[in-house]
Design an enzyme around this catalytic site. Structure first.
Site, PDB file in Angstrom:
ATOM      1  N   GLU A  77       0.820  -1.220   0.000  1.00  0.00           N
ATOM      2  CA  GLU A  77       0.000   0.000   0.000  1.00  0.00           C
ATOM      3  C   GLU A  77       0.849   1.262   0.000  1.00  0.00           C
ATOM      4  O   GLU A  77       0.536   2.245  -0.668  1.00  0.00           O
ATOM      5  CB  GLU A  77      -0.967  -0.009   1.188  1.00  0.00           C
ATOM      6  CG  GLU A  77      -2.211  -0.861   0.951  1.00  0.00           C
ATOM      7  CD  GLU A  77      -1.955  -2.361   1.127  1.00  0.00           C
ATOM      8  OE1 GLU A  77      -0.905  -2.728   1.688  1.00  0.00           O
ATOM      9  OE2 GLU A  77      -2.815  -3.153   0.691  1.00  0.00           O
ATOM     10  N   PHE A 114      -6.356  -0.199   5.123  1.00  0.00           N
ATOM     11  CA  PHE A 114      -4.956  -0.229   4.696  1.00  0.00           C
ATOM     12  C   PHE A 114      -4.393   1.169   4.440  1.00  0.00           C
ATOM     13  O   PHE A 114      -3.213   1.332   4.151  1.00  0.00           O
ATOM     14  CB  PHE A 114      -4.775  -1.105   3.447  1.00  0.00           C
ATOM     15  CG  PHE A 114      -5.382  -2.474   3.581  1.00  0.00           C
ATOM     16  CD1 PHE A 114      -5.482  -3.094   4.837  1.00  0.00           C
ATOM     17  CD2 PHE A 114      -5.870  -3.159   2.476  1.00  0.00           C
ATOM     18  CE1 PHE A 114      -6.055  -4.349   4.960  1.00  0.00           C
ATOM     19  CE2 PHE A 114      -6.447  -4.422   2.603  1.00  0.00           C
ATOM     20  CZ  PHE A 114      -6.542  -5.024   3.848  1.00  0.00           C
ATOM     21  N   HIS A 116     -10.958  -4.977   8.499  1.00  0.00           N
ATOM     22  CA  HIS A 116     -11.520  -4.665   7.182  1.00  0.00           C
ATOM     23  C   HIS A 116     -12.863  -3.963   7.359  1.00  0.00           C
ATOM     24  O   HIS A 116     -13.800  -4.194   6.610  1.00  0.00           O
ATOM     25  CB  HIS A 116     -11.733  -5.941   6.358  1.00  0.00           C
ATOM     26  CG  HIS A 116     -10.462  -6.677   6.046  1.00  0.00           C
ATOM     27  ND1 HIS A 116      -9.746  -7.364   7.000  1.00  0.00           N
ATOM     28  CD2 HIS A 116      -9.785  -6.811   4.881  1.00  0.00           C
ATOM     29  CE1 HIS A 116      -8.685  -7.916   6.437  1.00  0.00           C
ATOM     30  NE2 HIS A 116      -8.674  -7.592   5.148  1.00  0.00           N
TER      31      HIS A 116
END
Lengths: 337, 445
Positions: A63, A89, A131
């Site tokens: 990332e 992320f 997430h």
């Protein structure tokens, strides 16, 4: 006018901008790979066939690499649309976004611009604590970044196009339950805000909110998914004689303060609904603005409805409890009367 | 274990006091002996010290409140002592986080709205704004909002309930002044507004009230409404009682104060600074010793002739007339009197006299000489028997033998209560005072 999901509207925005301006390109993980989903939520599906892998650029799983590439290429004159599979992320990209992208224009006295777009899906959708986060407040806190959060297909297209054309780094937060993605990427519990989206060119200006429902008794401010929670609550409240006005700021930075303040001056009550954790959240900031600037118009305490100060739970039943529900909004509103 | 903060007893005559200020806020740390709050009695303002060290909590009295002595008005808790015993968590903004919150009112049966029972009214900012726009007293509003607060709809309900014909300000003042209920009038102004003419007509129809009507130009309004309380209330009560209950007679005599003026100058040259008040106190100490009937009080049906001579000195202060008492005047040297008086007067002006310093007088001295007053009729400070008023000392032409000479003259006004003493003894006393003023060497005798 075509009916479109947010995923489709975003795709059309990207397509139009890439056609319009050869400097625009996409970068992310699995966004263009043949046989892939078109990113995690189908937004870039098929674009590699149209524009080739040079402009729909797949990267390794790094990332900070994506963000660094976006910042650098933007400084060098391109207009990247970077993609991260899950907003969580973004933490991996924090140095590039907060220290580099946000600061360059200031540190260079305006001679260096970073016209990049960072797209990030947020929201709790049965994927567990890593997430699921809603990270908007982390970025509204960094001067130098613009932050948008479209909740409809129309706004998604119009705001993304404005973001691409903006000379500042813009973070675009998209909610996983609002994409309306089909096939293997359809989400359980999706709201599917399919709406009419003009085929022709249009922009939604960054910094302008919108009143989703008019009302006289209480102002409910929501963003992304919670706009729909607020609207559903408003319908039920109307049955009890409480007319709720629902405001969707659409842009978090710069915030359309005037729209919120005007509404509160009319209704005298404010409930802010967001999916982020309570402490230090975006809702707290809106509450503070209203307390500072419209105190004498308030007829009741300002209330926040948000997720509790815990990581998002994985168990579906607990997640349901965790994310602000329509019922919690109704309860908060009724306590003000 | 928290310590209660009590309003201390302040002598036998003080039942209630007014809270002037808190020096510490709720939650602030306080050390034992530190000034914690100030109270005002009818006679003095006093700082009260903290009875213990700790954190101030549970404040129930606000500045301006009248409080009975010995009543608890706060707690001092140990710093780590959140509260005594198990308590439900208090709202962080609640005025008394150390006492259990009142049960949440049931909105169907209870209309709280008068705040927390301690003088605080909970009202939303929006409602307060609206109420102020319409000059509605908050006490008049009924609360139906969340947590027992007054909210906008309560103000609107009040406005609806009190809606009537509108009235012009002048007409309203006239009607109110004449005690006329203008709400029943039919207005002839625009939109049915009641005008001055409507009020005049209505009053003419009501012959009794008509006499009260005055032209608007003559309507006077108080620029300030001062509640009669504290020092003012006590003065009012005492003065009225003095004027109505006592049989007051005022005797006046002019004295030649040339020797007194000279004496004062000589003392000053030798480093003894005495005011005329000090000199008169000294003279009164001697004269009252010889005329004890004037150093007396009437208590019930008994005349008490006092052994000790304690003279009250009338002091004009910002808060009103105060009379601190100089004790045992006859037993003190002039310098002692001078020092004591100076300190008493300073403290009286600063509102720092204790109640005991303001009571127990047996005679009063009042001096208006500094204002250029020659003679006056002072009122007796009951239950004392008499008061001496001293006028200005003024150089006047006086016949001495066959010659006109300039002399320092002063008028002395003695008011005495004829119930206690007759004109003869009172006159002899005043005569003696005059003699001591004129022939100061007799003070040595």
């Amino acid at each position: 006018m075509a009916e479109m999901s947010i995923a489709e509207a975003l795709r059309q925005a990207i397509r139009e901008e890439m056609q319009r301006d050869p400097r625009v390109f996409c970068v992310g993980e699995d966004i263009g790979i043949t046989g892939g989903f078109g990113g995690a939520f189908t937004v870039t599906l098929g674009l590699a066939d149209e524009f080739g892998h040079e402009r729909i650029l797949d990267t390794p799983i790094s990332e900070i690499g994506i963000a660094g590439l976006a910042v650098g290429s933007a400084m060098a004159g391109l207009r990247p649309i970077a993609d991260v599979q899950y907003g969580d992320f973004l933490f991996c990209m924090m140095d590039q976004l907060a220290n580099q992208a946000a600061k360059m224009t200031y540190m260079s006295g305006g001679t260096v611009k970073v016209p990049m777009v960072m797209r990030a899906p947020v929201g709790s959708t049965r994927r567990g604590a890593q997430h699921a986060q809603s990270l908007e407040a982390f970025f509204t806190h960094v001067p130098g970044l613009k932050v948008v959060a479209p909740s409809t297909a129309y706004d998604a297209k119009g705001l993304l196009k404005s973001a691409v054309r903006d000379d500042n780094p813009v973070i675009v937060f998209e909610h996983k339950l609002l994409y309306g993605s089909k096939g293997p990427r359809s989400e359980a519990g999706s709201v599917s805000p399919i709406g009419e989206v003009p085929e022709e060119e249009y922009l939604v200006p960054i910094g302008k909110g919108i009143t989703r429902r008019e009302g006289s008794d209480v102002t409910i401010v929501g963003k992304l998914l919670t706009v729909y929670r607020a609207l559903a609550a408003a319908e039920k409240l109307a049955q009890d004689g409480i007319q709720a006005e629902v405001i969707d700021p659409r842009t978090l930075v710069p915030l359309d303060k005037e729209l919120i303040l005007e509404s509160v001056c009319k209704t005298g009550r404010l409930v802010i609904v967001e999916e982020d954790n309570l402490t230090g959240g975006w809702a707290a900031d809106v509450a503070a603005i209203v307390a500072e600037e419209a105190f004498f118009w308030l007829d009741a305490p300002i209330k926040r409805v948000s997720a509790p100060d815990t990581p998002a739970p994985f168990a579906p039943v607990m997640e349901e409890f965790y994310v602000p529900s329509e019922e919690r909004v109704i309860e908060a509103v009724k306590a003000l009367f | 274990m928290a310590t209660e903060v009590l309003v201390p007893p302040l002598g036998q005559t003080v039942d209630t006091v007014t809270l002037v200020a808190w020096y510490k806020a709720e939650g602030e740390t306080v050390a034992q002996g530190e000034s914690l709050f100030a109270i005002e009695t009818d006679k003095a303002t006093l700082d009260i010290e903290a009875p213990a060290s700790g954190v101030l909590r549970g404040v129930t009295a606000q500045p301006g409140d009248e409080i009975k002595v010995l009543s608890p008005i706060a707690l001092i808790a140990a710093p780590d002592e959140a509260a005594e015993g198990p308590r439900p968590p208090a709202h962080p903004c609640s005025a008394d986080s150390d006492t259990p919150p009142a049960p949440r009112p049931d909105r169907t049966t209870e209309k709280r709205g008068r705040g927390d029972g301690r003088g605080r009214i909970f009202i939303s900012p929006r409602a307060r704004r609206l109420a102020e726009e319409h000059s509605i007293p908050l006490e008049a509003l009924e609360a139906t909002g969340p947590e027992g607060a007054i909210i906008e709809r309560d103000v609107r309900a009040y406005l609806d309930a009190h809606a009537g014909p509108s009235i012009t300000p002048v007409a309203r003042r006239m009607a109110d002044g004449a005690g006329l209920d203008w709400r029943g009038l039919t207005g002839s102004g625009p939109g049915g507004r009641v005008t001055r003419d409507d009020v005049v007509q209505a009053l003419e129809k009501a012959p009794k009230a008509a006499a009260v009507v005055t032209a608007p130009a003559e309507i006077n309004e108080a620029i300030e409404s001062i509640p009669l309380r504290s020092v003012r209330a006590v003065i009012a009560e005492r003065m009225l009682r003095s004027a109505t209950d006592a049989a007051q007679v005022t005797l006046t005599a002019e004295a030649d104060a040339t020797a007194l003026v000279k004496l004062r100058d000589q003392l000053a040259q030798d480093g003894v600074n005495a005011s005329y008040n000090d000199l008169f106190l000294y003279i009164l100490g001697r004269a009252l010793t010889e005329h004890p009937l004037l150093n007396a009080s009437l208590e019930g049906d008994t005349i008490k002739v006092w052994q000790r001579i304690h003279i009250g000195l009338a002091v004009d202060t910002e808060r009103g007339l105060l009379v601190p008492v100089v004790r045992n005047v006859d037993r003190k040297r002039l310098l002692q009197l001078s020092e004591e008086t100076l300190s008493l007067v300073d403290r009286a002006r600063a509102g720092q006299c204790t109640p005991d310093e303001l009571s127990g007088g047996t005679f009063t001295l009042t001096n208006l000489g500094m204002f250029g007053i020659d003679a006056f009729t002072p009122l007796i400070n009951l239950p004392e028997c008499a008061v001496l008023g001293v006028g200005r000392i003024k150089r006047q032409p006086v016949m001495v033998g066959d010659e006109v000479v300039g002399r320092e003259m002063v008028w002395l006004s003695l008011t005495f209560d004829h119930r206690l003493v007759d004109g003869g003894p009172a006159a002899r006393f005043l005569q003696r005072v005059v003699q001591l003023v004129e022939r100061t060497h007799l003070l040595m005798a």
